[in-house]
Design a protein around this motif. Structure first.
Motif, PDB file in Angstrom:
ATOM      1  N   ALA A 238       0.850  -1.201   0.000  1.00  0.00           N
ATOM      2  CA  ALA A 238       0.000   0.000   0.000  1.00  0.00           C
ATOM      3  C   ALA A 238       0.885   1.250   0.000  1.00  0.00           C
ATOM      4  N   ARG A 239       0.448   2.281  -0.722  1.00  0.00           N
ATOM      5  CA  ARG A 239       1.244   3.521  -0.784  1.00  0.00           C
ATOM      6  C   ARG A 239       1.483   4.097   0.607  1.00  0.00           C
ATOM      7  N   ALA A 240       0.491   3.944   1.493  1.00  0.00           N
ATOM      8  CA  ALA A 240       0.605   4.513   2.842  1.00  0.00           C
ATOM      9  C   ALA A 240       1.762   3.886   3.618  1.00  0.00           C
ATOM     10  N   ASP A 241       2.221   2.705   3.198  1.00  0.00           N
ATOM     11  CA  ASP A 241       3.310   2.039   3.925  1.00  0.00           C
ATOM     12  C   ASP A 241       4.698   2.445   3.452  1.00  0.00           C
ATOM     13  N   GLN A 242       4.775   3.398   2.528  1.00  0.00           N
ATOM     14  CA  GLN A 242       6.086   3.830   2.010  1.00  0.00           C
ATOM     15  C   GLN A 242       7.070   4.219   3.130  1.00  0.00           C
ATOM     16  N   PRO A 243       6.652   5.016   4.142  1.00  0.00           N
ATOM     17  CA  PRO A 243       7.620   5.365   5.197  1.00  0.00           C
ATOM     18  C   PRO A 243       8.130   4.135   5.950  1.00  0.00           C
ATOM     19  N   ARG A 244       7.240   3.172   6.233  1.00  0.00           N
ATOM     20  CA  ARG A 244       7.675   1.947   6.932  1.00  0.00           C
ATOM     21  C   ARG A 244       8.685   1.184   6.087  1.00  0.00           C
ATOM     22  N   ILE A 245       8.412   1.135   4.790  1.00  0.00           N
ATOM     23  CA  ILE A 245       9.299   0.388   3.892  1.00  0.00           C
ATOM     24  C   ILE A 245      10.666   1.075   3.817  1.00  0.00           C
ATOM     25  N   GLN A 246      10.668   2.393   3.742  1.00  0.00           N
ATOM     26  CA  GLN A 246      11.957   3.102   3.677  1.00  0.00           C
ATOM     27  C   GLN A 246      12.717   2.951   4.992  1.00  0.00           C
ATOM     28  N   GLN A 247      11.990   2.860   6.112  1.00  0.00           N
ATOM     29  CA  GLN A 247      12.640   2.643   7.413  1.00  0.00           C
ATOM     30  C   GLN A 247      13.303   1.261   7.445  1.00  0.00           C
ATOM     31  N   ILE A 248      12.575   0.244   6.961  1.00  0.00           N
ATOM     32  CA  ILE A 248      13.130  -1.119   6.919  1.00  0.00           C
ATOM     33  C   ILE A 248      14.379  -1.130   6.043  1.00  0.00           C
ATOM     34  N   ALA A 249      14.279  -0.491   4.869  1.00  0.00           N
ATOM     35  CA  ALA A 249      15.405  -0.457   3.931  1.00  0.00           C
ATOM     36  C   ALA A 249      16.615   0.194   4.601  1.00  0.00           C
ATOM     37  N   SER A 250      16.364   1.280   5.311  1.00  0.00           N
ATOM     38  CA  SER A 250      17.495   1.965   5.932  1.00  0.00           C
ATOM     39  C   SER A 250      18.039   1.155   7.112  1.00  0.00           C
ATOM     40  N   ASP A 251      17.172   0.532   7.906  1.00  0.00           N
ATOM     41  CA  ASP A 251      17.643  -0.308   9.026  1.00  0.00           C
ATOM     42  C   ASP A 251      18.512  -1.460   8.517  1.00  0.00           C
ATOM     43  N   LEU A 252      18.125  -2.039   7.366  1.00  0.00           N
ATOM     44  CA  LEU A 252      18.844  -3.209   6.855  1.00  0.00           C
ATOM     45  C   LEU A 252      19.961  -2.820   5.887  1.00  0.00           C
ATOM     46  N   ALA A 253      20.060  -1.540   5.591  1.00  0.00           N
ATOM     47  CA  ALA A 253      21.049  -1.051   4.608  1.00  0.00           C
ATOM     48  C   ALA A 253      20.895  -1.763   3.259  1.00  0.00           C
ATOM     49  N   VAL A 254      19.632  -1.980   2.880  1.00  0.00           N
ATOM     50  CA  VAL A 254      19.340  -2.549   1.555  1.00  0.00           C
ATOM     51  C   VAL A 254      18.516  -1.500   0.807  1.00  0.00           C
ATOM     52  N   PRO A 255      19.018  -0.965  -0.305  1.00  0.00           N
ATOM     53  CA  PRO A 255      18.223   0.028  -1.021  1.00  0.00           C
ATOM     54  C   PRO A 255      16.917  -0.576  -1.528  1.00  0.00           C
ATOM     55  N   VAL A 256      15.838   0.170  -1.384  1.00  0.00           N
ATOM     56  CA  VAL A 256      14.540  -0.257  -1.928  1.00  0.00           C
ATOM     57  C   VAL A 256      13.987   0.933  -2.707  1.00  0.00           C
ATOM     58  N   THR A 257      13.561   0.705  -3.948  1.00  0.00           N
ATOM     59  CA  THR A 257      13.115   1.794  -4.814  1.00  0.00           C
ATOM     60  C   THR A 257      11.710   1.538  -5.331  1.00  0.00           C
ATOM     61  N   CYS A 258      10.882   2.590  -5.294  1.00  0.00           N
ATOM     62  CA  CYS A 258       9.546   2.493  -5.885  1.00  0.00           C
ATOM     63  C   CYS A 258       9.694   2.709  -7.391  1.00  0.00           C
ATOM     64  N   ILE A 259       9.239   1.748  -8.196  1.00  0.00           N
ATOM     65  CA  ILE A 259       9.450   1.833  -9.648  1.00  0.00           C
ATOM     66  C   ILE A 259       8.148   1.978 -10.427  1.00  0.00           C
ATOM     67  N   GLY A 260       7.006   1.948  -9.738  1.00  0.00           N
ATOM     68  CA  GLY A 260       5.751   2.088 -10.468  1.00  0.00           C
ATOM     69  C   GLY A 260       4.580   1.700  -9.607  1.00  0.00           C
ATOM     70  N   GLU A 261       3.472   1.338 -10.279  1.00  0.00           N
ATOM     71  CA  GLU A 261       2.262   1.008  -9.514  1.00  0.00           C
ATOM     72  C   GLU A 261       1.497  -0.133 -10.172  1.00  0.00           C
ATOM     73  N   ILE A 262       0.655  -0.740  -9.352  1.00  0.00           N
ATOM     74  CA  ILE A 262      -0.226  -1.811  -9.833  1.00  0.00           C
ATOM     75  C   ILE A 262      -1.487  -1.145 -10.389  1.00  0.00           C
ATOM     76  N   THR A 263      -1.928  -1.635 -11.552  1.00  0.00           N
ATOM     77  CA  THR A 263      -3.097  -1.046 -12.213  1.00  0.00           C
ATOM     78  C   THR A 263      -4.200  -2.099 -12.415  1.00  0.00           C
TER      79      THR A 263
END
Ligand code: ADP
Ligand code: MG
Length: 332
Positions: A273-298
């Protein structure tokens, strides 16, 4: 000539560290394993065949790493915690040459197993053309496995790490592209020693709606995810995470197919869900694994890529048919 039981004793029996939940490991007719009470077992198997998945003279230590990495990557994509593996090896002979090969193979296998606290609990060893099968077993809390089929319309689509590095290394290996020395070293590691995104996969449980690991290429794997979920996707090429060597390659050649079509990256592709973007970026930063949003489901059934100049390319219909052609069929 050494026999099968000597090989087992010498190379497999103590290849990995002992886990408390392994009641009986290598040596009997079966291993006895104690899964955590109340958890579900996640099981995955992959085979690597000489001449098809790797060149016959590939570095055996790299192969040991990669054979385990591709199976752990499947567990990661489901959000499962790896625990045990079994290994089926078909070796041409058990002579000194192949024993030296096996020793290096097990070295690569064991090092990765140790870093994920995975125990080799059994397998099979036979004679024939070189082939390696690894079955990985992990566990996941009931109902929390992240399946391919859970993507929802309007979800954001994310990918970990960078795309196309392994494919570029393969091009270089096959003499189709000549990267500079620094680039060569960086992409070669991605092809030979992929890092399964296990911690990320586990952290995404209860956040990601759907996930798959990128083994066949972004286009093909996104299509698998969308088909399983009954949705489409819109991907922006300019948002694809590319390493410096792949960025240079794309700038020089305008070949967007490489990061989209090349397999073997073993990154995680997932939706949330788009609303979870901050949580996902927090996980990515905690794990030092880059995570990138590349598009959307239609809601459409198509999987569409938009290039930086606004041209759109369908990544679904007929995709496999142009797998060997030079250009994507694009429309304005
Ligand atoms: P069986 O004939 O009863 O299947 P094997 O002689 O094939 O037994 O194997 C003996 C033991 O060695 C078993 O515990 C088996 O799981 C283990 N083993 C055989 N090959 C491998 C391997 N390649 N990796 C790990 N364990 C192995
Ligand atoms: Mg056997």
């Amino acid at each position: 000539m050494v026999g099968e039981s000597d090989l087992i004793q010498r190379y497999f029996r103590h290849a990995t560290t002992a886990r408390d939940d392994v009641i009986l490991g290598i040596g009997d007719d079966c291993a006895l394993l104690q899964p955590p009470i109340g958890q579900q077992l996640a099981v995955s198997m992959d085979t690597l065949v000489a001449g098809r998945h790797f060149v016959p003279d590939a570095d055996p230590e790299d192969l040991g790493h990669k054979a385990l990495a591709v199976s752990l990557s499947d567990l990661a994509a489901m959000g499962a915690t790896p625990a045990w593996v079994t290994l089926s090896l078909t070796l041409p002979t058990a002579d000194a040459t192949w024993q030296a090969w096996l020793s290096c193979f097990i070295q690569g296998f064991s090092t990765l197993a140790l870093s994920h606290q995975v125990q080799l609990v059994g397998g099979d060893t036979t004679c024939g053309p070189l082939s390696i099968t690894v079955q990985a077993h992990g566990y996941v809390p009931p109902g929390q496995a992240v399946c391919r089929s859970g993507a929802r319309i309007n979800d954001a689509v994310y990918v970990s790490g960078t795309l196309g590095d392994a494919g570029l290394a393969l091009s270089a290996q096959q003499g189709r592209y000549v990267p500079d020395t620094t680039a060569q070293a960086c992409i070669q590691t991605r092809l030979d020693r992929p890092a399964p995104r296990v911690a990320l996969g586990c952290a995404l449980r209860q956040i990601a709606h759907a996930a798959i690991d990128v083994s066949d290429g972004l286009g093909a794997d996104l299509r698998h995810l969308c088909t399983a979920s009954g949705v489409g996707a819109q991907i922006q090429a300019q948002h694809l995470p590319l390493s410096a060597p792949v960025r240079t390659y794309v700038a020089q050649t305008r070949d967007w197919q490489l990061p989209i079509r090349a397999g073997d990256d073993y990154e995680l592709l997932f939706t949330a869900a788009r609303a979870d973007q901050p949580r996902i970026q927090q996980i990515a930063s905690d794990l030092a694994v880059p995570v990138t949003c590349i598009g959307e489901i239609t809601a459409a059934s198509a999987v569409v890529l938009t290039l930086p100049d606004g041209m759109t390319c369908p990544l679904d219909a007929g995709y496999d048919h142009f797998a060997n052609s030079a250009a994507l069929p694009c429309q304005r």
